[in-house]
Design an enzyme around this catalytic site. Sequence first.
Site, short mmCIF file in Angstrom:
data_model
loop_
_atom_site.label_atom_id
_atom_site.label_comp_id
_atom_site.label_asym_id
_atom_site.label_seq_id
_atom_site.Cartn_x
_atom_site.Cartn_y
_atom_site.Cartn_z
N TYR A 32 -28.87 89.71 51.59
CA TYR A 32 -29.71 90.86 51.96
C TYR A 32 -29.41 91.35 53.38
O TYR A 32 -30.21 92.07 53.97
CB TYR A 32 -31.20 90.47 51.90
N LYS A 75 -23.69 77.93 45.42
CA LYS A 75 -22.70 78.13 44.36
C LYS A 75 -21.35 77.81 45.00
O LYS A 75 -20.41 78.60 44.98
CB LYS A 75 -22.78 79.59 43.85
N ASP A 77 -26.57 78.16 38.89
CA ASP A 77 -26.61 78.26 37.42
C ASP A 77 -27.27 77.02 36.80
O ASP A 77 -28.18 77.12 35.98
CB ASP A 77 -25.20 78.51 36.84
N ASP A 110 -34.60 84.67 45.53
CA ASP A 110 -35.30 85.78 44.85
C ASP A 110 -35.31 85.55 43.35
O ASP A 110 -36.34 85.64 42.68
CB ASP A 110 -34.61 87.10 45.20
N ASP A 159 -38.61 84.29 40.59
CA ASP A 159 -39.13 84.96 39.40
C ASP A 159 -39.12 83.98 38.22
O ASP A 159 -40.03 83.99 37.39
CB ASP A 159 -38.30 86.21 39.03
C1 IPM Z 1 -39.42 89.92 46.16
C2 IPM Z 1 -38.97 91.27 45.69
C3 IPM Z 1 -38.18 91.95 46.81
C4 IPM Z 1 -37.02 91.06 47.18
C5 IPM Z 1 -37.69 93.34 46.43
C6 IPM Z 1 -38.84 94.24 46.02
C7 IPM Z 1 -36.87 93.97 47.51
O1 IPM Z 1 -38.22 91.17 44.53
O2 IPM Z 1 -40.17 89.84 47.15
O3 IPM Z 1 -39.05 88.92 45.55
O4 IPM Z 1 -35.99 91.08 46.51
O5 IPM Z 1 -37.15 90.34 48.16
MN MN Z 2 -38.14 89.15 43.73
#
Ligand code: IPM
Ligand code: MN
Length: 348
Positions: free
Chosen positions: A135, A185, A218, A242, A246
Amino acid sequence: MKTYRLALIPGDGIGSEVTDAAMMVTEAAASRFGFALATESFPWSCEYYLQTGVMMPEDGIETLRDFDAIFLGAVGWPATVPDSVSLHGLLLPIRKAFNQYANIRPHRLLKSVEGPLKADSFDILCIRENTEGEYSGAGGRVHRGNDNEVAVETAVFTRAGVERILRYGFEQAKARRKHLTSVTKSNAQKYSMVFWDEVTNELAAEYPDVTVSHMHIDAMAAKMVMAPHDLDVVVASNLFGDILTDLGAAIQGGLGFAASANINPDRSAPSMFEPVHGSAPDIASKNIANPIAAIWSGAQMLEHLGETEAAAAVLVAIEAVTAQGIGIRPGLNTTDQITAAVLAAMEA
Ligand code: IPM
Ligand code: MN
């Protein structure tokens, strides 16, 4: 009475609904534990962008700097403002400007919440590097619009950046179950990830009581599904963290349960607390968003402010609510019902 100055950025979509919920619970914790919150709300959002042409004013960062903490609901409304504009105009610059390099995301199955896995219990603390790596924003586009167009985006890993996030992870592991999993990785990426592994090994020597596992991203994705109970503290780069968080949210029952804290550990600037989920346009303004992720993020904020007992009380209340079967599945209860149940549990 001790008073904390809080900046609220409800943002877009369900952001304002869950921010309201989190603030009601945080206020309740404040009155019960004898401290006060002086909150100021900022309308910075995609709506604000459409009116002003910017996601936040030019002095937005300087305005936020004076606060003890920032609470953010969600940013993004892709139907009217591209994500590349909204997120690079608000969320991402705050994380970077305030050196909120540790993004802390707990993944734990709350009582009675039925996750998609058979695993009955796990308690993972994901620590995501939050200021550099994939990022970093280093790159560019050449020959724009032509057939030979090129886009380059370079992941930047600095020794200072890698060392500080791993050290944060080791400290957390030391205070928990003494196991750290470092995610890379490095079998495919020859430079940054090999470097990350080296720094991990250097630091491991300073933490002889913490056992370290090196995992590739992975295999880690598979492990979080197959054996999440084996994990304690997980440290990963910005993008890997990130993605994994999720996945962590999914195994804990959904994004409605996933809390997150963007921490500046040296406290040279405010930290920011926000649920992992986004603005969820599909369910916005319907009073059906699960506020637990935001309320839990509020508890992380109280913890960071040093109000440890208040933070613990909020977590106990959240868990008492799910234990009663409230809010454990999407669509079961409204945002208001879940919030009211948490407030009632706080009083009990
Ligand atoms: C998160 C979100 C953000 C990220 C996006 C919205 C830029 O997905 O906080 O996990 O990737 O950091
Ligand atoms: Mn995210």
